[in-house]
Design a protein around this motif. Structure first.
Motif: not given
Lengths: 269, 234
Positions: A263-269, B12-14, B51-57, B61-63
């Motif tokens: 829920t909080r750390k998902l990061n697909l590379i 938005l920052t990654k 980020l828009i698709n929720g594949l990265l946290t 910031g926010q989307v």
């Protein structure tokens, strides 16, 4: 949504699962028909023991391979579906991370329980060979005395213990893989290392509990003057209870870890 | 609260280690536009899309998609084509259609079947038996057969031949609802320039330009392609 997710999870790998367990059952049928039904239990002890040791070693190995293959199937589904390219589709389905996690937990448990049912039923199928039953009748009393309980009760205890441990086994795989994902450069290696760390922790805690509660057979025997059978029975029941508690505690911890990462750390590379 | 806004990114920052893939990016997109997301390799296009698709946290910031953070509710209205193959190669094309129909209420089996027929793709084929280009076409068909509010296509035409590109672009235009927004990331600017309403140039994780194609052509007297070459000159 959860139902649909579980359905597709079970669909994946179904063929592999069926093939592996079909092979196991073919081996069990061959083992019973061509070995257990025909073996002469009146043969000289030395000859009999060496043949039986060989037979049981082969089946222990086969059962271990099948269990390992099932665990790998469950782990591969979790890893591939959530953390590789397939994850780009999985995580864009209109399902929450909690639904995704529960789908994986339930499908993993279903695979694992089916695996156990097929393993234990194959064992039982070989056990009920009339030839084996006749031979066992001769040593049944002695065996029951040394176990501290009838073999049937022991078998049921093992089945129960395995089934109770299913959730914990599945969550241990998932938590290890999820923690491994936090280290993108060595995801799989870290997952394996974390799995062994979990394993060592559980082992150390089990041993610690057995020692604290004086349930190890050697300790019980040296500390008390109770007979060996009673000690073995106490040991088995104690181990059962400790495993139950440890499994539950570890499962909760591993669920929380996996949930937080997804829920909080998902990061697909 | 503007009802026309489909996508909003605020600061938005990654960050990956010490590297900022996106840095304090602010962006608002309104519905009913075809938007080109353009930038050199490593500029942050795919990071923004993920980020828009929720594949990265996000690091900060926010989307927001229609005022909602990425969630099952936003995934119901966003149709996303990643830059990689995300379908299980052991599945058949037909099984993928069934899969999409099972999970997305807005998926049209009829549209997808029609497009497969037009592109002469056999639905009984397994994905692993298809060429890279055909797999990309199948993915695009799946994504464009949804009646979504926001389509996000990451390099949709990169792997297909020029003839198929024309069909795909026509297919995109034919299938997307005019109230929807289409965000397309690509390097092949000349191929898509004519269909774009707006372009976003992204550089070093920051928005370098957000302008309508008409503005670029009228005010600057340039095509999007020549402006891109000028801004991102090596």
């Amino acid at each position: 949504m959860l139902k649909k997710l579980i359905k597709y999870d079970l669909k994946y790998g179904a063929k592999i699962f069926i093939v592996i367990h079909a092979l196991l059952w073919i081996a069990a049928i061959f083992g019973r028909v061509f070995f257990l039904d025909r073996i002469d239990f009146d043969a000289p002890t030395e000859q009999l023991v060496s043949v039986l040791v060989l037979f049981f070693s082969a089946f222990v190995l086969l059962f271990s391979v099948v269990s390992l293959a099932t665990a790998l199937l469950i782990a591969a589904r979790f890893y591939k579906n959530l953390f590789t390219d397939e994850g780009y589709l999985t995580w864009t389905l209109p399902a929450s991370p909690v639904q995704q996690l529960w789908a994986k937990i339930l499908s993993g448990c279903i695979w694992n329980i089916l695996d156990l049912i097929l393993l234990y039923s194959a064992t039982y199928f070989m056990w009920i060979s009339p030839n084996v039953q006749n031979a066992y009748r001769m040593i049944a009393a002695e065996f029951t005395a040394s176990l501290g309980m009838p073999l049937s009760k022991f078998f049921l205890l093992m089945v129960l213990l395995s089934i109770i441990g299913v959730g914990s086994n599945v969550l241990m795989l998932y938590a290890s893989i999820s923690i491994g994902q936090l280290f993108p450069a060595h995801r799989l290696l870290l997952s394996v290392i974390v799995y062994f760390i979990f394993y060592m922790i559980i082992y150390a805690l089990s041993m610690g509990a057995l020692i604290i509660f004086k349930l190890l057979p050697g300790i019980a025997l040296s500390a008390n003057t109770v007979n060996e059978a009673a000690s073995m029975s106490t040991y088995l029941t104690g181990t059962f209870l400790i495993s139950l508690v440890l499994s539950a505690v570890m499962a909760v911890i591993q669920y929380v870890i996996t949930h937080l990462i997804l829920t909080r750390k998902l990061n697909l590379i | 609260m503007n009802e026309n806004v489909i996508l909003e990114c605020q600061s938005l920052t990654k960050k990956y280690g010490n590297f900022y893939a996106l840095s304090n990016l602010d962006l608002t997109l309104e519905k009913g536009q075809i938007v080109g997301l353009l930038g050199p390799n490593g500029s942050g296009k795919t990071t923004l899309i993920k980020l828009i698709n929720g594949l990265l946290t996000p690091t900060a910031g926010q989307v927001m998609i229609r005022q909602m953070a990425p969630s099952p509710a936003t995934k119901k209205i966003v149709s996303y084509l990643p830059e990689r193959s995300y379908i299980n190669p052991h599945m058949k094309v037909q099984e993928m259609l069934t899969y999409f129909a099972a999970f997305y209420d807005d998926f049209s089996l009829e549209t997808a079947t029609g497009m497969l027929r037009d592109l002469e793709i056999d639905p009984s084929m397994r994905l692993r038996a298809l060429s890279k280009g055909t797999k990309e076409k199948v993915q695009l068909i799946l994504v464009m057969s949804r009646d979504a509010q926001l389509y996000i296509l990451d390099e949709p035409i990169g792997g297909v031949d020029p003839a198929a590109r024309d069909y795909i672009l026509r297919m995109i235009l034919k299938n997307y609802n005019e109230d929807a927004t289409l965000l397309i990331s690509t390097h092949l600017i000349t191929d898509i320039e004519n269909i774009l309403d707006r372009v976003l140039f992204i550089q070093n994780g920051q928005l370098a330009l957000n302008a309508s194609v008409d503005e670029i052509r009228t005010d600057r007297g340039k095509s999007v392609d020549s402006l891109f070459r000028e801004v991102f000159k090596c």
